[in-house]
Design an enzyme around this catalytic site. Sequence first.
Site, PDB file in Angstrom:
ATOM      1  N   CYS A  69      21.128 107.858   1.566  1.00 35.78           N
ATOM      2  CA  CYS A  69      19.942 107.037   1.304  1.00 35.78           C
ATOM      3  C   CYS A  69      19.139 107.519   0.102  1.00 35.78           C
ATOM      4  CB  CYS A  69      19.047 106.949   2.534  1.00 35.78           C
ATOM      5  SG  CYS A  69      18.304 108.507   3.051  1.00 35.78           S
ATOM      6  N   HIS A 107      14.516 109.670   5.806  1.00 35.52           N
ATOM      7  CA  HIS A 107      15.062 108.507   5.103  1.00 35.52           C
ATOM      8  C   HIS A 107      14.201 108.235   3.879  1.00 35.52           C
ATOM      9  CE1 HIS A 107      17.113 104.777   4.369  1.00 35.52           C
ATOM     10  NE2 HIS A 107      15.984 104.096   4.407  1.00 35.52           N
ATOM     11  N   ASP A 122      15.914  98.226   0.260  1.00 38.34           N
ATOM     12  CA  ASP A 122      16.579  99.425   0.802  1.00 38.34           C
ATOM     13  C   ASP A 122      18.089  99.235   0.737  1.00 38.34           C
ATOM     14  OD1 ASP A 122      17.433 101.670   2.156  1.00 38.34           O
ATOM     15  OD2 ASP A 122      15.957 101.492   3.752  1.00 38.34           O
TER      16      ASP A 122
END
Length: 175
Positions: A69, A107, A122
């Site tokens: 991520c 994250h 995202d």
Amino acid sequence: MSDFVKKYLERLQVTAIPSNKLDLLKCLFSHHIQNIPFENTYVLSRKPIVIEKYKLFEKIVENKRGGFCCELNYLFSCLLKEFDFDVELYGARVYGKGNRLGTRNGHMFSVVTIDGQKYIPDVAFADRSPDDVLPFVLDTLIKTAAKLCLKEKFCTKLRKKQFTTWKLAGQLRRT
């Protein structure tokens, strides 16, 4: 157009650039999630994840790999900045299996502001990745396949020094 942008767009397989900012954001996001996979091999092998534009560019764009991520969302934020988007990076805690709350800033995602509206593109939320750019609203259920709800107390705007090296080795357990 810089070499960084040209090669990144080639990797994304983008052939036309929309002139409208929101359309451009959605176009880049859509191509990103279709062409660059979420990958956690560095996490599983306990390798440090270094958040540096050109190291990530080499790994993800030139070597055609995926990323975690923080790698994918950081590099994507660099691309968006090349198109003059107003981008901020956030860290968040995520609920995992058994409704357990994950680590602080476990994250990373970006928030883009267009005409006063905030959006979340995202590109790396593993199996919970949305299939479209999301509105950035706190403490409200966002109806996606993952049923996301951003709690203000779990989101932190990140400063550059907070994410130069993403230290995960001590925070993760294999299941």
